[in-house]
Write a protein that holds these residues in place. Sequence first.
Motif, PDB file in Angstrom:
ATOM      1  N   LEU A  47       0.796  -1.220   0.000  1.00  0.00           N
ATOM      2  CA  LEU A  47       0.000   0.000   0.000  1.00  0.00           C
ATOM      3  C   LEU A  47       0.835   1.279   0.000  1.00  0.00           C
ATOM      4  N   LEU A  48       2.015   1.242   0.595  1.00  0.00           N
ATOM      5  CA  LEU A  48       2.881   2.425   0.529  1.00  0.00           C
ATOM      6  C   LEU A  48       3.464   2.615  -0.874  1.00  0.00           C
ATOM      7  N   GLY A  49       3.287   1.621  -1.726  1.00  0.00           N
ATOM      8  CA  GLY A  49       3.738   1.730  -3.108  1.00  0.00           C
ATOM      9  C   GLY A  49       2.675   2.276  -4.048  1.00  0.00           C
ATOM     10  N   THR A  50       1.573   2.778  -3.489  1.00  0.00           N
ATOM     11  CA  THR A  50       0.509   3.364  -4.302  1.00  0.00           C
ATOM     12  C   THR A  50       0.408   4.855  -3.998  1.00  0.00           C
ATOM     13  N   PRO A  51      -0.068   5.660  -4.962  1.00  0.00           N
ATOM     14  CA  PRO A  51      -0.077   7.125  -4.773  1.00  0.00           C
ATOM     15  C   PRO A  51      -0.843   7.594  -3.547  1.00  0.00           C
ATOM     16  N   ARG A  52      -1.967   6.984  -3.244  1.00  0.00           N
ATOM     17  CA  ARG A  52      -2.781   7.425  -2.107  1.00  0.00           C
ATOM     18  C   ARG A  52      -2.823   6.369  -1.003  1.00  0.00           C
ATOM     19  N   HIS A  53      -1.875   5.450  -1.038  1.00  0.00           N
ATOM     20  CA  HIS A  53      -1.811   4.376  -0.037  1.00  0.00           C
ATOM     21  C   HIS A  53      -3.124   3.605  -0.004  1.00  0.00           C
ATOM     22  N   GLU A  57     -10.157  -3.581  -3.005  1.00  0.00           N
ATOM     23  CA  GLU A  57      -9.936  -4.765  -2.175  1.00  0.00           C
ATOM     24  C   GLU A  57      -9.439  -5.946  -3.000  1.00  0.00           C
ATOM     25  N   LYS A  58     -10.019  -6.175  -4.164  1.00  0.00           N
ATOM     26  CA  LYS A  58      -9.589  -7.292  -5.011  1.00  0.00           C
ATOM     27  C   LYS A  58      -8.170  -7.073  -5.537  1.00  0.00           C
ATOM     28  N   GLN A  59      -7.873  -5.831  -5.909  1.00  0.00           N
ATOM     29  CA  GLN A  59      -6.523  -5.519  -6.393  1.00  0.00           C
ATOM     30  C   GLN A  59      -5.489  -5.717  -5.288  1.00  0.00           C
ATOM     31  N   LEU A  60      -5.839  -5.306  -4.074  1.00  0.00           N
ATOM     32  CA  LEU A  60      -4.927  -5.477  -2.942  1.00  0.00           C
ATOM     33  C   LEU A  60      -4.656  -6.957  -2.696  1.00  0.00           C
ATOM     34  N   ALA A  61      -5.699  -7.776  -2.751  1.00  0.00           N
ATOM     35  CA  ALA A  61      -5.519  -9.214  -2.549  1.00  0.00           C
ATOM     36  C   ALA A  61      -4.623  -9.813  -3.629  1.00  0.00           C
ATOM     37  N   ALA A 139      11.042  -4.068 -12.733  1.00  0.00           N
ATOM     38  CA  ALA A 139       9.779  -3.359 -12.940  1.00  0.00           C
ATOM     39  C   ALA A 139      10.007  -1.891 -13.296  1.00  0.00           C
ATOM     40  N   CYS A 140      11.029  -1.265 -12.703  1.00  0.00           N
ATOM     41  CA  CYS A 140      11.332   0.140 -12.999  1.00  0.00           C
ATOM     42  C   CYS A 140      11.605   0.358 -14.481  1.00  0.00           C
ATOM     43  N   CYS A 141      12.165  -0.636 -15.120  1.00  0.00           N
ATOM     44  CA  CYS A 141      12.513  -0.504 -16.540  1.00  0.00           C
ATOM     45  C   CYS A 141      11.284  -0.439 -17.434  1.00  0.00           C
ATOM     46  N   PHE A 142      10.126  -0.836 -16.887  1.00  0.00           N
ATOM     47  CA  PHE A 142       8.917  -0.865 -17.703  1.00  0.00           C
ATOM     48  C   PHE A 142       7.929   0.232 -17.327  1.00  0.00           C
ATOM     49  N   SER A 212      -1.580  -6.275 -15.157  1.00  0.00           N
ATOM     50  CA  SER A 212      -0.153  -6.556 -14.982  1.00  0.00           C
ATOM     51  C   SER A 212       0.672  -5.273 -15.006  1.00  0.00           C
ATOM     52  N   VAL A 213       0.241  -4.281 -15.784  1.00  0.00           N
ATOM     53  CA  VAL A 213       0.931  -2.985 -15.816  1.00  0.00           C
ATOM     54  C   VAL A 213       0.852  -2.320 -14.452  1.00  0.00           C
ATOM     55  N   MET A 214      -0.348  -2.356 -13.839  1.00  0.00           N
ATOM     56  CA  MET A 214      -0.508  -1.761 -12.509  1.00  0.00           C
ATOM     57  C   MET A 214       0.332  -2.503 -11.474  1.00  0.00           C
ATOM     58  N   GLN A 215       0.382  -3.833 -11.563  1.00  0.00           N
ATOM     59  CA  GLN A 215       1.171  -4.609 -10.614  1.00  0.00           C
ATOM     60  C   GLN A 215       2.652  -4.293 -10.750  1.00  0.00           C
ATOM     61  N   LEU A 216       3.115  -4.100 -11.981  1.00  0.00           N
ATOM     62  CA  LEU A 216       4.513  -3.721 -12.188  1.00  0.00           C
ATOM     63  C   LEU A 216       4.802  -2.343 -11.611  1.00  0.00           C
ATOM     64  N   ARG A 217       3.864  -1.411 -11.746  1.00  0.00           N
ATOM     65  CA  ARG A 217       4.061  -0.059 -11.222  1.00  0.00           C
ATOM     66  C   ARG A 217       4.181  -0.071  -9.694  1.00  0.00           C
ATOM     67  N   ILE A 218       3.330  -0.829  -9.036  1.00  0.00           N
ATOM     68  CA  ILE A 218       3.407  -0.918  -7.580  1.00  0.00           C
ATOM     69  C   ILE A 218       4.721  -1.565  -7.167  1.00  0.00           C
ATOM     70  N   LEU A 219       5.121  -2.613  -7.887  1.00  0.00           N
ATOM     71  CA  LEU A 219       6.373  -3.299  -7.591  1.00  0.00           C
ATOM     72  C   LEU A 219       7.571  -2.372  -7.790  1.00  0.00           C
ATOM     73  N   ALA A 220       7.534  -1.552  -8.831  1.00  0.00           N
ATOM     74  CA  ALA A 220       8.634  -0.630  -9.119  1.00  0.00           C
ATOM     75  C   ALA A 220       8.814   0.397  -8.005  1.00  0.00           C
ATOM     76  N   HIS A 221       7.728   0.770  -7.346  1.00  0.00           N
ATOM     77  CA  HIS A 221       7.782   1.846  -6.350  1.00  0.00           C
ATOM     78  C   HIS A 221       8.697   1.511  -5.185  1.00  0.00           C
ATOM     79  N   SER A 222       8.891   0.216  -4.892  1.00  0.00           N
ATOM     80  CA  SER A 222       9.753  -0.178  -3.776  1.00  0.00           C
ATOM     81  C   SER A 222      11.173   0.347  -3.933  1.00  0.00           C
TER      82      SER A 222
END
Length: 335
Positions: A47-53, A57-61, A139-142, A212-222
């Motif tokens: 959640l800290l990897g998303t713009p508004r934390h 619910e389904k996406q979080l799971a 993930a950052c590369c994408f 999958s694009v959204m999942q990569l973006r959250i992963l890149a934020h770390s």
Amino acid sequence: DWQETLRRKSRRPEWFNALIEELGQTIMTRINASADVNPVNLLALVLLGTPRHALGEKQLARQLSLYQELLAHKPTPERVTLTPKSAKQIIEYGFTMEILQRQEHTLGDIISIRPERAVSLTYLRNNISHLVTLHSLVACCFLEHRKFRISHLHKFAALAHPFLQAELFLPWDQQQIITALDEAIGQLVMLGLLVRDEDGDTLSRTPDNPESVMQLRILAHSLLQTLHRYLITISILARNGSGVLSRAELERLCIHTAQRISMLHEFDAPEFYDKYLFKGFIAQLRKEGYLSPNPDNMLVFDRRLEQISTDAQFILGEAIRQEIDRQTPLTENGD
């Protein structure tokens, strides 16, 4: 006989400081290689990897399940322990611990971190963020590219390794980093977030799959803020020129620039402009030979530093480069 040696000498022997630094690095690296991945730090990592934390619910799971899958296999070190709770149980635990809040919506409930808990959760996130560093680097590369060559990823990982190792105490040494990176790439391909092209050296984002694009973006934020700090430091050096700034001046400019970017982009992340992280990166640049003091104690550098900047800008894209350039002052009192 090191204790007797220290008692007999009026000052510490030459080997002492280097030995203590190496010992501290070894201890911290082994601690990180024995991390416990629990429900709270998993929720913080996602959640800290998303713009508004916040996430649906389904996406979080789905994101929690993705992280659990990534951390259950290599390159995760063998001593790392992973919560047996399912994604649904992790979310329920977050409510029990009063970490999460729910906003009901007809299209699906939104789960977010309670605002008063966000800053304190960064500590818990940081206890495991190093475990997804390599996945995050990929993930950052994408973020800005649909395709990326694995050979370029290998090159950048080898270049960045000493700095990431010094800051994050990664469990992979210089010889292991490429193998570990390939294992991380293999996981992302296996889970359908990336596709390996026929040439074997090119990765592509999964076509027509916004999830999958959204999942990569959250992963890149770390890892993104760490790479941004590196780019801020190098951009300030490049813009001011070799032999112009002292170490103390560089540190001040880095902190002020990062603070301004943080304020403009409305994210509450004190570690983004933590002076000790900037001091550590600058010290590692000196240790690796990219920076050195001249007789006037000003920092000098050569074209190798420009190459790091070029590689980082290529990966992170034009938008962040322009933003950092806009906020980078020529002097402490510059615009």
